[in-house]
Design a protein around this motif. Structure first.
Motif: not given
Length: 299
Positions: A125-131
């Motif tokens: 449950l994580t996403m980078t801003p780019d993703e």
């Protein structure tokens, strides 16, 4: 000529609060001659009658400034078109901070909402801003859209950002999926075709949020995967389209972007639709047919 925004906190202040400066950077103040649109408007009215769908259109040839308009100042639900604005704002503010764009940001299972084809398949449950930006613009991922809104300060920030480009009728009040409700005559979460064309022209052509934002938006939106049955279906030939789609209740389907063909002048376009029927299904053919008509008029 576009103004290059400074980096750091001043960039955010200019983007969110400096309406006058960015309006000059993002929107042409030259008189905009109208195209001869009587025949175009009659065709759109015929399409409305045949389909039972209310259609708003603004399209501008950015070389000649000729335009076609139909219901161009009427309010329509914005739906996922807000994602372009959110990404543009975030890239303008944090675009040169590589560490930020590549750092995973945690969220919870409760944050995952419907129509999230990317976020719902994540094993962590994580996403980078780019993703987030890639998922929101290329796949219209609703969870990613909400996380982007969180990063820029919430839905209300959208109105301040677009106001910087002279778009004064646009507002976002809720998050996904509630913002797609589409109740007739509800002013919440709405925009106009004129507003969206002004914003897209500023972000994707004039560099009103900076050259990095323009470049990154081009990259994501030229590879949009959601418009093959909408605006792209109305194009014949070697066109390139950087666009964003949206959909909601009452049969709402939208498409807006910048269209290029070879060395001809680009066309900025926005097509918004709605009905008064809560059981209506989105009519993608209306978007394709309208695209075909406006390209014939302006291309």
């Amino acid at each position: 000529m576009a103004t290059t925004l400074p980096s750091g906190p001043t960039r955010r202040a200019l983007l969110v609060g400096g309406a006058a400066m960015l309006a000059l950077a993002g929107c042409s103040t030259a008189p905009v001659p109208r195209a001869t649109t009587d025949a175009f408007n009659r065709r759109i009215e015929d399409l409305e009658m045949q389909s039972g769908v209310t259609i708003a259109v603004t399209a501008v040839n950015l070389g000649t400034n000729r335009r076609v308009q139909h219901r161009s100042t009427d309010l329509f639900p914005m739906c996922s078109l807000f994602k372009v604005i959110a990404v543009g704002a975030l890239v303008s503010e944090r675009g040169y901070d590589e560490q930020y764009w590549n750092t995973p940001i945690p969220f919870t299972a409760a944050d995952i909402v419907v129509n999230s084809p990317v976020a719902s398949k994540l094993t962590t449950l994580t996403m980078t801003p780019d993703e987030m930006a890639d998922a929101a613009l290329r796949f219209s991922d609703n969870t990613a859209g909400n996380l982007l809104l969180r990063e820029i300060g919430g839905p209300k920030t959208i109105a301040r950002v677009v106001g910087s480009f002279g778009a004064t009728a646009t507002r976002l009040d809720r998050i996904e999926p509630e913002l797609n409700e589409g109740l007739p005559d509800d002013p919440r979460d709405t925009t106009t075709a004129d507003d969206m064309v002004a914003v897209l022209r500023a972000l994707l052509v004039d560099g009103g949020a900076g050259q990095l934002a323009r470049s990154k938006l081009h990259d994501w939106m030229l590879r949009n995967s959601t418009s093959s049955t909408r605006a792209r279906a109305g194009l014949t030939g070697s066109y390139e389209l950087a666009d964003k789609t949206g959909a909601g209740g009452y049969g709402i389907v939208n498409d807006a972007g910048i269209l290029w063909q070879d060395d001809t002048d680009p066309i900025a376009l926005c097509i918004l639709t709605r009905t008064n029927d809560p059981n209506a299904k989105g009519n993608n053919d209306v978007i394709a047919d309208t695209t075909r008509l406006l390209v014939s008029e302006l291309g």
